[in-house]
Each structure stands twice: as structure tokens, then as C-alpha cells.
Scaffold this motif. Sequence first.
Motif, short mmCIF file in Angstrom:
data_model
loop_
_atom_site.label_atom_id
_atom_site.label_comp_id
_atom_site.label_asym_id
_atom_site.label_seq_id
_atom_site.Cartn_x
_atom_site.Cartn_y
_atom_site.Cartn_z
N ILE A 1 0.86 -1.19 0.00
CA ILE A 1 0.00 0.00 0.00
C ILE A 1 0.89 1.24 0.00
CG2 ILE A 1 -1.68 1.33 1.35
CD1 ILE A 1 -2.71 -1.39 2.43
N ALA A 2 0.67 2.09 -0.99
CA ALA A 2 1.48 3.32 -1.13
C ALA A 2 0.59 4.52 -0.81
CB ALA A 2 2.02 3.42 -2.56
N ASP A 3 1.19 5.71 -0.80
CA ASP A 3 0.41 6.92 -0.50
C ASP A 3 -0.73 7.12 -1.49
OD1 ASP A 3 1.98 7.44 1.61
OD2 ASP A 3 3.22 8.97 0.61
N ASP A 4 -0.50 6.64 -2.73
CA ASP A 4 -1.52 6.87 -3.77
C ASP A 4 -2.49 5.69 -3.91
OD1 ASP A 4 -0.07 4.90 -5.03
OD2 ASP A 4 0.45 6.08 -6.79
N THR A 5 -2.39 4.69 -3.03
CA THR A 5 -3.29 3.52 -3.14
C THR A 5 -4.67 3.90 -2.62
OG1 THR A 5 -1.45 1.99 -2.84
CG2 THR A 5 -3.66 1.12 -2.46
N ARG A 6 -5.68 3.61 -3.42
CA ARG A 6 -7.05 3.92 -3.00
C ARG A 6 -7.94 2.68 -2.89
NH1 ARG A 6 -4.63 7.43 -1.94
NH2 ARG A 6 -4.83 9.67 -2.33
N LEU A 7 -7.48 1.58 -3.46
CA LEU A 7 -8.34 0.40 -3.46
C LEU A 7 -7.51 -0.88 -3.49
CD1 LEU A 7 -11.71 0.14 -5.13
CD2 LEU A 7 -10.13 -1.65 -5.76
N ILE A 8 -8.03 -1.92 -2.82
CA ILE A 8 -7.40 -3.25 -2.84
C ILE A 8 -8.48 -4.26 -3.21
CG2 ILE A 8 -6.20 -5.01 -1.47
CD1 ILE A 8 -5.28 -2.91 0.42
N PHE A 9 -8.17 -5.13 -4.16
CA PHE A 9 -9.09 -6.23 -4.48
C PHE A 9 -8.58 -7.50 -3.80
CE2 PHE A 9 -9.95 -3.83 -8.57
CZ PHE A 9 -11.33 -3.73 -8.42
N VAL A 10 -9.47 -8.18 -3.10
CA VAL A 10 -9.15 -9.50 -2.54
C VAL A 10 -10.28 -10.45 -2.93
CG1 VAL A 10 -8.79 -10.87 -0.45
CG2 VAL A 10 -7.94 -8.53 -0.54
N ALA A 11 -9.93 -11.58 -3.53
CA ALA A 11 -10.95 -12.58 -3.86
C ALA A 11 -10.84 -13.74 -2.89
CB ALA A 11 -10.75 -13.09 -5.28
N ASN A 12 -11.96 -14.15 -2.30
CA ASN A 12 -11.95 -15.28 -1.39
C ASN A 12 -13.25 -16.08 -1.52
OD1 ASN A 12 -10.45 -16.71 0.58
ND2 ASN A 12 -11.86 -15.99 2.15
N GLU B 1 -8.52 5.09 4.58
CA GLU B 1 -8.77 5.81 3.32
C GLU B 1 -8.60 4.89 2.10
OE1 GLU B 1 -6.51 6.47 5.53
OE2 GLU B 1 -4.52 6.70 4.64
N VAL B 2 -8.21 3.65 2.35
CA VAL B 2 -8.07 2.68 1.25
C VAL B 2 -9.27 1.72 1.30
CG1 VAL B 2 -6.64 0.83 0.29
CG2 VAL B 2 -5.56 2.81 1.40
N VAL B 3 -9.99 1.64 0.20
CA VAL B 3 -11.17 0.77 0.15
C VAL B 3 -10.75 -0.67 -0.13
CG1 VAL B 3 -13.27 0.27 -1.18
CG2 VAL B 3 -12.73 2.63 -0.52
N VAL B 4 -11.30 -1.61 0.63
CA VAL B 4 -11.07 -3.03 0.38
C VAL B 4 -12.31 -3.60 -0.30
CG1 VAL B 4 -10.61 -5.31 1.37
CG2 VAL B 4 -9.61 -3.25 2.42
N VAL B 5 -12.15 -4.12 -1.52
CA VAL B 5 -13.26 -4.82 -2.18
C VAL B 5 -13.01 -6.31 -1.96
CG1 VAL B 5 -14.43 -5.33 -4.35
CG2 VAL B 5 -13.62 -3.00 -3.88
N LEU B 6 -13.85 -6.91 -1.13
CA LEU B 6 -13.74 -8.33 -0.84
C LEU B 6 -14.71 -9.06 -1.78
CD1 LEU B 6 -12.74 -10.74 0.82
CD2 LEU B 6 -14.42 -10.12 2.58
#
Length: 370
Positions: free
Chosen positions: A153-164, A188-193
Motif C-alpha cells: 500500500i502506497a500513498d496513492d493507493t485507494r483500493l485493494i481487491f481480494v478474492a476469497n 482511506e483505502v477501500v477493500v473490495v472483498l
Amino acid sequence: MTQPFGPSYVRAIAPYVAGKPISEVAREFGLDEARIVKLASNENPLGMPASAQRAIAQAAAELGRYPDSNAFELKAALAARYDVPAEWITLGNGSNDILEIAAHACVERGQSIVYSQYSFAVYALATQGLGARHVVTPAVQYGHDLDAMLAAIADDTRLIFVANPNNPTGTYIDGATLEAFIARVPREVVVVLDEAYTEYLAADKRYDSIAWVRRYPNLVVSRTFSKAYGLAGLRIGFAIAQPALTDLLNRLRQPFNVNTLAQAAAVAALGDTAFLEQSAALNAEGYRTLTAAFERMGLDYVPSDGNFVLVRVGQDDQAGERVNLGLLKQGVIVRPVGGYGLPQWLRVTIGLADENAAFLAALERSLAPA
Ligand SMILES: Cc1ncc(COP(=O)(O)O)c(C=O)c1O
């Protein structure tokens, strides 16, 4: 010289390769459509539940009108099922739509999105389509390395995708590990699970991600009616998130993104617990059959918690395409995964008992030395 159309990041998109349709394989290989076995797109081999077919027949009379943009009935049914307010639900034209909407709603061009190597192809497509920066963390044992994802995760990261479970590898992360990860992601980083296959999890592997949505305002849980519910062709999925995020997603959603038939069928399928149980039981049985055969044949496979299995069909980088061609000639459609960087592997959807048997027989013939 004239300028090419569109932004360079759109021109750089490698188009999604879908499972081959039955009609195309029949034409290409001169086969009878009725004898073709398609195990390529992780669809439910039982097809659409009868309850949904009846709901569609009734709803057909209303097709002269636009669908209910707010999907009142379906949202009420989902709200009751998951014990959340209807205002926490966003509907999508398939959960693919949810993944795209989330990326567009949360990320600007030039910012970054984190996802894992060997994770669902749409994460890369959504990132690329935005002109966002891809941060792809190396997989461990074909699954997500959550610590590496946190570290990426960097300063410019806004979203993470995780598939489970993850597609195409079928890997699974237990609930406690996953929640500990979500708790450590900056707010401030959205996690899309992405839980497209969650209904296939064995009872002892289930966890309550909707409870996490109540705790984490940056979490979007994405689900679909395409897999265990058997409605892939209707295109319907949904997201559950707190109101601030849901409001954002709904601003980008097309007003009529979920059609009338899909809404009606989803209400029926949601209430059809018998069909869901039958689908999960059939899948578990098929998984045992396929993996036992792979072991007997001495083939590596990745243990899967979805409705598909990734199997290694050779040690050279032409193996996936070669064996796939051998299978196609015999009327069996599976999914080569060279595009995922897995050229020695094929992904096979778990089918009905006779489909699994046809696939295994064709696989043995394709692997036999010429
Ligand atoms: C992990 C994952 N997420 C999302 C989807 C999208 O499915 P749909 O758009 O049909 O809901 C798929 C489809 O294969 C998938 O494998």
C-alpha cells in the motif's frame, strides 16, 4: 499520421478472454452441440433453479417497462437475509459491474490499486481502464500474500481487491486472517472483498464478512448470483457496504443496470435454499471425484474452495494450450490460463457427474503419449 483513438492506457488493455461458447466449438471442430461438455466459466452445472424460471415467466409480462431502478423487492429480500438496511446495498449487472463501479468510484487516474498475482482478471482490467497504477503482489502457493499486499500500500493507493475464494486458483483465506488484514488497511483505502464463490464454502470454512462491513467503513463485500445461484446469463450481483461508500457506488451505477427478469429471478433464487444446498453438495462430490482422479493420474492441482479446480497438465509452457486443444477436439471445453501466467495449467469447472467423467476420460486421452 493521424492520432489513434482513445487514451493510451485504454489501447493497452488486453481484452478479457471468455470461455468458448458451445456453438463456436461445435462449428470449429465439426462436433454435435448436444455432445459438447462445457466446464469453462464456473457456471452452475444444474443450470437455473426452477423457482427462478417461474419468477421469470411471471415477470416477462412487465418487460415493456423499465426495471425498478431501486430494485425495491430484491433489496428488501437481501436486507432481510443479511440483516443490513437496504441503503447498504448496491446492485450490479453481474458482480463484474460492482468491481468496475468500485474502482471508478474510488480511484483517480494515476492513483494505484493493489491486487494479487493470479487473481481474477477483471481487477487488472478495471485498473487499466482507469489509467490507474497496478500494484501486483506475488502470490504464495497460488493464493494472496496478505502481508505483501499490506506492505505494498502506497500513498496513492485507494483500493485493494481480494478474492476469497480466488479465481482461477481456488485458494481460500480463513475468516480470522482476513479480518485481521482488513483491520490493518488504512481507512482511506477501500477493500473490495470479492466473494463470488462464498456459497460453496464448507460449513467449517464460513465466516461472517457482513459483520465486518458494520465495523469497517472502507469495506465493500461483493457477491454474485452467477455461480451457486445459477443465474450467470441474467447478469446480477450485489455489494454490501456502509452508506457513505454505497452512496458513492450508486452515483456511478447506471440507473437500470439490473434488468427486470434478473431482479425477479434473484428474489426467487435467494429464497431457494434447497437449490443452494443441492448445488454445494453436488460441487463437493464433484471436487472429490476430480481431485481423486488427478492424484491417480499424478497431476498437481491447487486445493480449491470454489466450483473449479486448477490442474497442472504438463511441465512445459505449451502444455496448457496443447492439452486444451486435445480436449476441444473431443468436445470438452475448459479454460486455459496462460493469460494469467499459468501456461502449464488448465482450470476446469466442476460439472455434473457425467460431465466430470467425460472430462476425465478426454483428459487421459489428451495426456497419453502420441
Ligand atoms: C472472483 C470472481 N469475481 C467476480 C466474478 C464476476 O462474475 P459475475 O459478473 O458473473 O457476477 C467472477 C466470475 O467468474 C469471479 O470469478
